[in-house]
Write an enzyme that holds these catalytic residues in place. Sequence first.
Site, PDB file in Angstrom:
ATOM      1  CE  LYS A  77       4.812 -24.087  23.124  1.00 13.57           C
ATOM      2  NZ  LYS A  77       4.126 -22.873  22.616  1.00 13.57           N
ATOM      3  NE  ARG A 106      -0.550 -26.409  20.750  1.00 13.05           N
ATOM      4  CZ  ARG A 106       0.591 -26.422  20.062  1.00 13.05           C
ATOM      5  NH1 ARG A 106       1.620 -27.076  20.488  1.00 13.05           N
ATOM      6  NH2 ARG A 106       0.690 -25.735  18.954  1.00 13.05           N
ATOM      7  NE  ARG A 119       7.908 -18.753  15.353  1.00 15.46           N
ATOM      8  CZ  ARG A 119       7.659 -19.533  16.390  1.00 15.46           C
ATOM      9  NH1 ARG A 119       8.279 -19.365  17.530  1.00 15.46           N
ATOM     10  NH2 ARG A 119       6.773 -20.488  16.302  1.00 15.46           N
ATOM     11  NE  ARG A 178       5.417 -22.765  11.712  1.00 14.94           N
ATOM     12  CZ  ARG A 178       5.512 -23.022  13.024  1.00 14.94           C
ATOM     13  NH1 ARG A 178       6.695 -23.218  13.578  1.00 14.94           N
ATOM     14  NH2 ARG A 178       4.438 -23.079  13.771  1.00 14.94           N
ATOM     15  NE  ARG A 212       0.108 -21.480  15.547  1.00 14.57           N
ATOM     16  CZ  ARG A 212       1.358 -21.054  15.366  1.00 14.57           C
ATOM     17  NH1 ARG A 212       1.633 -20.176  14.434  1.00 14.57           N
ATOM     18  NH2 ARG A 212       2.318 -21.510  16.131  1.00 14.57           N
TER      19      ARG A 212
HETATM   20  P1  AMP Z   1       3.658 -25.614  17.176  1.00 12.39           P
HETATM   21  O1  AMP Z   1       4.879 -25.543  16.350  1.00 12.39           O
HETATM   22  O2  AMP Z   1       3.884 -26.298  18.506  1.00 12.39           O
HETATM   23  O3  AMP Z   1       2.980 -24.280  17.348  1.00 12.39           O
HETATM   24  O4  AMP Z   1       2.618 -26.553  16.399  1.00 12.39           O
HETATM   25  C1  AMP Z   1       2.173 -26.242  15.087  1.00 12.39           C
HETATM   26  C2  AMP Z   1       0.814 -26.875  14.836  1.00 12.39           C
HETATM   27  O5  AMP Z   1       0.910 -28.313  14.973  1.00 12.39           O
HETATM   28  C3  AMP Z   1      -0.277 -26.466  15.804  1.00 12.39           C
HETATM   29  O6  AMP Z   1      -0.897 -25.248  15.427  1.00 12.39           O
HETATM   30  C4  AMP Z   1      -1.213 -27.659  15.701  1.00 12.39           C
HETATM   31  O7  AMP Z   1      -1.976 -27.617  14.498  1.00 12.39           O
HETATM   32  C5  AMP Z   1      -0.257 -28.826  15.605  1.00 12.39           C
HETATM   33  N1  AMP Z   1       0.125 -29.364  16.939  1.00 12.39           N
HETATM   34  C6  AMP Z   1       1.349 -29.339  17.529  1.00 12.39           C
HETATM   35  N2  AMP Z   1       1.341 -29.926  18.731  1.00 12.39           N
HETATM   36  C7  AMP Z   1       0.062 -30.356  18.924  1.00 12.39           C
HETATM   37  C8  AMP Z   1      -0.603 -31.012  19.988  1.00 12.39           C
HETATM   38  N3  AMP Z   1       0.043 -31.384  21.119  1.00 12.39           N
HETATM   39  N4  AMP Z   1      -1.932 -31.263  19.850  1.00 12.39           N
HETATM   40  C9  AMP Z   1      -2.613 -30.923  18.717  1.00 12.39           C
HETATM   41  N5  AMP Z   1      -2.046 -30.277  17.692  1.00 12.39           N
HETATM   42  C10 AMP Z   1      -0.717 -29.985  17.776  1.00 12.39           C
END
Ligand code: AMP
Length: 215
Positions: free
Chosen positions: A13, A88, A127, A162, A173
């Site tokens: 993404k 999400r 990553r 990370r 996840r």
């Molecule tokens: P990402 O970088 O998009 O994978 O986001 C990292 C983490 O942030 C996720 O594993 C969630 O814990 C949190 N997060 C990001 N976007 C959302 C969302 N729209 N709703 C809930 N948690 C989120």
Amino acid sequence: MRLILLGAPGAGKGTIANLLVEEFSIPQISTGDILRSAVKQETDIGRKAGEYMKRGDLVPDSTIMGIMEERLQQPDCQKGFVLDGFPRTIPQARELKDLLLKLNIYLDMVVSLDVPREEIMKRLTSRRTCSNSDCQAIYNVISMPPKQEGICDICGSEIIQREDETETAISNRLKTYNEKTAPLIEYYRKEGNLFTVKALQSRTVFEEIVRKLGN
Ligand code: AMP
């Protein structure tokens, strides 16, 4: 141009969003990036969100909606935006629909990035991310290593894995994605603006999206 990118963690993404940002001069809005920067700056939201994020769990919908309601009304969103990692959950998608109606904004397309699970695991465990929260450049030890090992090409900060990209957090996840986020594909199919792409090569996906938007 107003787009949502849907896809499992590691589906690409962020990379595809970057290409769309350049093409259409619109901001990329990544709730993950916003939250990581809040954690780093130790704001109230950051303190609350950090624990969920470390475990690979979703941050509560109410926190996310508060962030997005404010973000979507900032001036740079007038030209459009690409949403990366939001919505999400089904409740987030429903609340987004109401918010967009209230703001008189129409979505052009919801893109669903389709990547096999083995490929996702491979991509995520290899990553690495720049530790500087203002940079957050992404590398891959297999396919896109930095020029100097462990150092960001862009800002010179240290590159790290990370906390939510360890094997355990990644499995969690992906489980969370399947349970909470994958149902959004059906939700947007019913809304009528879903475009599904097999997402192995980011550049090809980007070109397919641009072609589809031109139709
Ligand atoms: P990402 O970088 O998009 O994978 O986001 C990292 C983490 O942030 C996720 O594993 C969630 O814990 C949190 N997060 C990001 N976007 C959302 C969302 N729209 N709703 C809930 N948690 C989120």
